[in-house]
Each structure stands twice: as structure tokens, then as C-alpha cells.
Enzyme design. Structure first.
Site: not given
Length: 558
Positions: A509-511
Site C-alpha cells: 500500500w505504499h504506491y
């Protein structure tokens, strides 16, 4: 949607507890209440503000609190409040919260064009309401490249930490893995620190000693209540511009829709410093820009969107840090823990872990069945350890399954992709392609990281939490059998770490990217070629800061 449901259920099971005794739903501590936070009403309105912030997330909340000290601020958040059910996002409810698909869910699921399942926050506080809670500063290189003032950065971190950051307890399982990483050569031991350092360290968490989550929404406690309004369930349709001949487009305000579908208008005051600020995240900010007419002209025209400015770089440079995991069943009891420590390797991998988090029956059954199948193929000497699981996998539903997951994340993926509109509905997620492992160097980094993970779980320090007779090949086989994503499996998925990385890749979820500095915004994060419009969130990042970005995103908002 079925596979999507199963994938996140699987990841939850990897944290592994099959009992459902949730203690966090009814804690006595009173959740903060802000008189300036309310649902957008169904009566159409026109209002005026010095600053209009699109997105009340990890950056938007500290940004709004800061600006409200001297200006009139409006925050438009498309989701609801995390305070209506304060125990929902507590530490032990991490996966039930993430898997929630009710109308009041804190996240919106989507699948990237790469076939990887994902979650997009949809709640006041943003990703800090649904993440695994690790709090760690950016690396020094990130700060230098961003041109940020180091003194102001440190003061801003401290401002955030007074409200949301804590030192974790570091019980047996997390401590054993930390020592296992040291044995595997992830040195030195840096102890507890928020700083980003090579080696193994204990970082901060946003859970207090009772396991209650503290999010970016808590930073609104700093706000001046007389100068701020926060509207929930307020979805921005588009930014409104003045487009005079021979003048640059200038943001004038926004059109937004409430939960009943009624449209409202919010406009900027005549103050020369007034701005619309996008803080809608790496997906939301480029999406709103394009819906507002700023983006690749050909794509916008195809959807019938009036082009305000042809800007082909909006939505470009999208990247995600690939995640690969191992599930480790444990012969010894484990604590409930999300991410509390990290191994920062010299080969550009970050290694983190969680244990003992609650899960759902369907995925307990699925994993028990696959594990039993794997064990059924082993030597007879191992059978006694798992006889009941092999004979009747469903019996594991009535006991606490012990274990955890260890995962490896790439530091700086070279592979990048792009984002484009799916349609003109702002409620729908855009299409996004991350191109995981398109660069051969990214794949080599993943392999080195997974080798370090295997060395750590085979260490003497971690031996109490590892069935020695369950081989690392068996652990890889277990993960490869489960529908973590929509990508195809190969005969050698569990036999080759290269193929394992490719086939079982997930997201952490670190886009980031989509509104990059120098391409879409300038060094002050102002949208190039447009007046009174700025972007302040992870969409401006060329890479994710530190091991986990939330501390830096909150600091940036401040």
C-alpha cells in the site's frame, strides 16, 4: 470480487489466529469529537474559504490543522469518521477492518492492471486508519532530494509525534525475529529509533499500550475550531477554473457531492494567497486533476472532459513497492503484533513482520487444507506434529493457530507505470498499472531480500517459533498455492525465488507518483501552469520515504 475477497483473507490468515475474541470494540476511552466535523448536508450550499483541501487523509488532516491557525479552511473527505466505531481500527482488528466491505467501510478495494489486489483508504485520517501502524522517519537522501528544510522537518515530526507515535512493547515473537535478522547479517542493532538507519531497528507505532490506533485525524485536535470545517461523505466532482484569454488557468473552487447525491459549490475568497490543495493521495489527486480537465488531452477528450490544460505527465510515474511474504506456523504461542521492527538491508530491501492477528473461518479452512496437503507429502517422521491438521483441517477453526508472517519490500523499485481514468465517475477507482518487476534489478533485489528472510527464520534466535521439520521449500509451497493475486502460477513458483517473487507479488500500500515534482508540480508543489492549485501528498513522491511513508506524509502536511 471473489478472488479479491480471498486474497485479503489469506493475508489476514498469514497473521494467523483463528479465534474471534475481539477485545477492542468497546474500550471506555472517549473518542475525540470535533464540532467542525460533520456530514455534508443535502441542502445545496455555496460557501467561501481561504483554503479548500480535497482529501482529509494522512496529509490533509495535519495540513488543515496547520492552515486553520491563520485562515478559513474547508476539508472535503469522501469517507466517514473513524470515531463512530473507535475500536474498529484497533491493532487486533487490523484485518477485519481491512476486509470490511460494508457501506461504512474505511477502504475501497481495487485490483491493479497487473492483477494485484489493493485497498484505497476512504475515511477521515486516510491510510493511517487502515495500515499496519509502523511509524518511521524518511531517509536522509529522500529529504535532500525533496529540498526540505531539515530543521523544519524535525520540528514537524515532533509536532506529529506528540499525538500519534508510541514505542512498541516488542514481546517474544518480534524480538526473536529481530535477533534472527541480526544473525542473518542485517547489522548493526540500532535499538529503538524513529530515524531511518541501515541495520535492524525497533521503530515507532501508532498504537498505544492498549492497542488503540491513533491516526492522522487525531492531528485535527491542533486545529482552530473557529476557522475550519470538515465535511464527510463529500466527494469532489471537479475543480472549477477561471480561464480568461491570455491568462493562466486559476483555481476558483470546487464542486462536490454529498452522500445523497446533492451537489454543492465551495469557492476561494479573493485573498491572493487562497488555494485549492489536492491531498487525495496517489490515486485520488491525479484522478481529480484529470476529471477537472488537467491531464493528457487525448484521454480527456475521449471521455468528453473539457481540457483546461494539456498535461500529459499527470498519472505518469506511478510506482508501488512490491511485497512478498512467508507464512510461518509456530510451535510456541505468539503475541498479537503488527509491524514493530524492521531490517534495512544494504541490498535495498526492508524486512518487517506481524503475528497473531485475528482472521476469518473460510481462509483458516483454506490454508489448513493446503498445509495439510503439503505435510501429507513429507516423511512419516513429521506426521505426528500435524496429524490432526492432516486428518481434519477444519479442527483448526476451533483452536488458536499460532504463527505470523514475515515480508520483504523493495526499497526503491525502478519499475514504474501509469494511471488513467476508467470513466468520469469520481466514485470509481481509476485504472492503474505498476509494472511490478519489469526491471530485472527489481527482481534481483526481491530475491536477495527473500534469501535474507529465509536466513532469519532458520536462525537460532528464531528457532522457538519455527517447526524445523517444515522445510523452507514447504513454506514457499504454501504461499504459492494460495490466490494472493490474479497472476498465473507456474510449475516452479515454489522452486525458484525469481518465479516466487513474480507470481506471488502483493502490495504494501505504499504506491506513489502521478503528480511528480518537475513534471506536474514545481518544487513548492504548485501545479505547473496553473494558479492557486497545489498538491501535497504521496502523488508527488518519486519514491516512498523511509521504510513506511505515513510519518513523512503527516510531517509534510504540517
Amino acid at each position: 470480487m471473489g478472488n479479491l475477497k480471498y486474497s485479503w483473507m489469506f493475508l489476514a490468515l498469514l497473521f494467523v489466529v483463528a479465534h474471534f475474541d475481539f477485545h477492542g470494540f468497546c474500550y471506555a476511552e472517549k473518542a475525540p469529537y470535533y464540532s467542525f466535523v460533520q456530514e455534508a448536508t443535502s441542502a445545496p450550499r455555496v460557501s467561501y474559504y481561504d483554503y479548500i483541501i480535497i482529501g482529509g487523509g494522512t496529509a490533509g488532516c495535519p495540513l488543515a490543522a496547520t492552515l486553520s491557525m491563520s485562515a478559513k479552511v474547508l476539508v472535503l473527505e469522501r469517507g466517514g469518521s473513524p470515531y463512530t466505531n473507535p475500536g474498529k481500527s484497533d491493532e487486533e482488528n487490523f484485518f477485519p477492518n481491512l476486509l470490511d466491505r460494508s457501506p461504512n467501510s474505511y477502504s475501497q478495494q481495487f485490483t491493479s492492471e497487473d492483477g494485484v489486489y489493493n485497498n484505497r483508504a476512504c475515511v477521515l485520517g486516510g491510510g493511517s486508519v487502515i495500515n499496519a501502524g509502523f511509524y518511521s522517519h524518511a531517509d536522509s537522501d529522500f529529504l535532500k532530494q525533496s529540498g526540505l528544510n531539515e530543521g523544519l522537518v524535525n520540528v514537524s515530526y515532533q509536532w506529529v509525534e506528540k499525538k500519534v507515535a508510541f514505542e512498541p512493547p516488542m514481546l517474544q515473537w518480534q524480538s526473536a525475529l529481530k535477533n534472527g535478522l541480526l544473525e542473518a547479517g542485517v547489522l548493526p542493532d540500532n535499538g529503538f529509533t524513529y530515524d531511518h538507519l541501515y541495520g535492524t531497528k525497533v521503530g515507532g507505532i501508532i498504537f498505544d499500550r492498549d492497542g488503540h490506533r491513533h491516526t492522522a485525524a487525531d492531528l485535527l485536535e491542533y486545529a482552530n475550531p473557529l476557522r475550519i470545517k470538515v465535511y464527510l461523505y463529500a466527494t469532489v466532482q471537479k475543480i472549477v477554473f477561471s480561464t480568461k484569454v491570455f491568462s493562466r488557468p486559476r483555481a476558483q473552487g470546487v464542486i462536490y457531492e454529498d452522500a445523497s447525491g446533492v451537489r454543492h459549490w465551495a469557492f476561494l475568497t479573493k485573498d491572493s494567497k487562497s488555494e485549492v490543495i489536492l491531498s487525495a493521495g496517489a490515486l485520488g489527486s491525479p484522478q481529480v486533476l484529470m476529471l477537472s480537465g488537467i491531464g493528457p488531452a487525448r484521454q480527456l477528450e475521449a471521455l468528453g472532459i473539457k481540457v483546461v490544460m494539456n498535461q500529459p505527465m499527470v498519472g505518469q510515474g506511478m510506482a508501488d513497492n512490491p511485497l512478498n511474504v512467508l507464512f510461518i506456523p509456530s510451535p510456541s504461542p505468539v503475541e498479537v503484533s503488527l509491524v514493530q521492527m524492521v531490517g534495512v538491508t544494504r541490498s535495498d530491501s526492508y524486512i518487517e513482520a506481524c503475528s497473531g492477528v485475528s482472521f476469518t473461518p473460510s481462509w483458516t479452512r483454506r490454508v489448513a487444507k493446503e498445509l495439510a496437503s503439503i505435510l501429507n507429502q513429507t516423511e512419516e517422521s513429521t506426521m505426528g506434529l500435524f496429524q490432526e491438521a492432516i486428518a481434519r483441517p477444519e479442527t483448526l477453526l476451533n483452536t488458536k493457530i499460532r504463527g505470523g508472517i514475515i515480508f520483504e519490500k523493495l526499497k526503491n523499485p525502478i519499475s514504474t507505470g501509469h494511471l488513467e481514468l476508467r470513466n468520469t465517475n469520481p466514485h470509481d477507482n481509476p485504472k492503474v498499472t505498476f509494472n511490478y518487476f519489469r526491471s530485472p534489478e527489481d527482481l534481483r533485489t526481491c530475491v536477495r531480500g527473500m534469501e535474507t528472510v529465509l536466513n532469519a527464520i532458520n536462525s537460532e534466535s528464531f528457532s522457538d517459533f519455527r517447526y524445523k521439520l517444515l522445510s523452507t521449500a514447504g513454506l514457499l509451497d504454501l504461499v504459492s498455492r494460495l490466490p494472493l493475486n490474479r497472476r498465473p502460477r507456474h510449475l516452479n513458483t515454489a522452486l525458484s525465488l525469481e518465479q516466487f517473487c513474480l507470481d506471488t507479488v502483493m502490495t504494501i500500500w505504499h504506491y506513489h507518483g502521478g503528480c511528480l515534482v518537475g513534471n506536474v508540480v514545481d518544487k513548492d508543489l504548485k501545479v505547473i501552469g496553473v494558479d492557486a492549485l497545489r498538491v501535497i501528498d504521496g502523488s508527488t513522491f518519486t519514491r516512498s520515504p523511509g521504510t513506511n511513508p505515513q510519518a513523512t506524509v503527516m510531517m509534510l502536511g504540517r
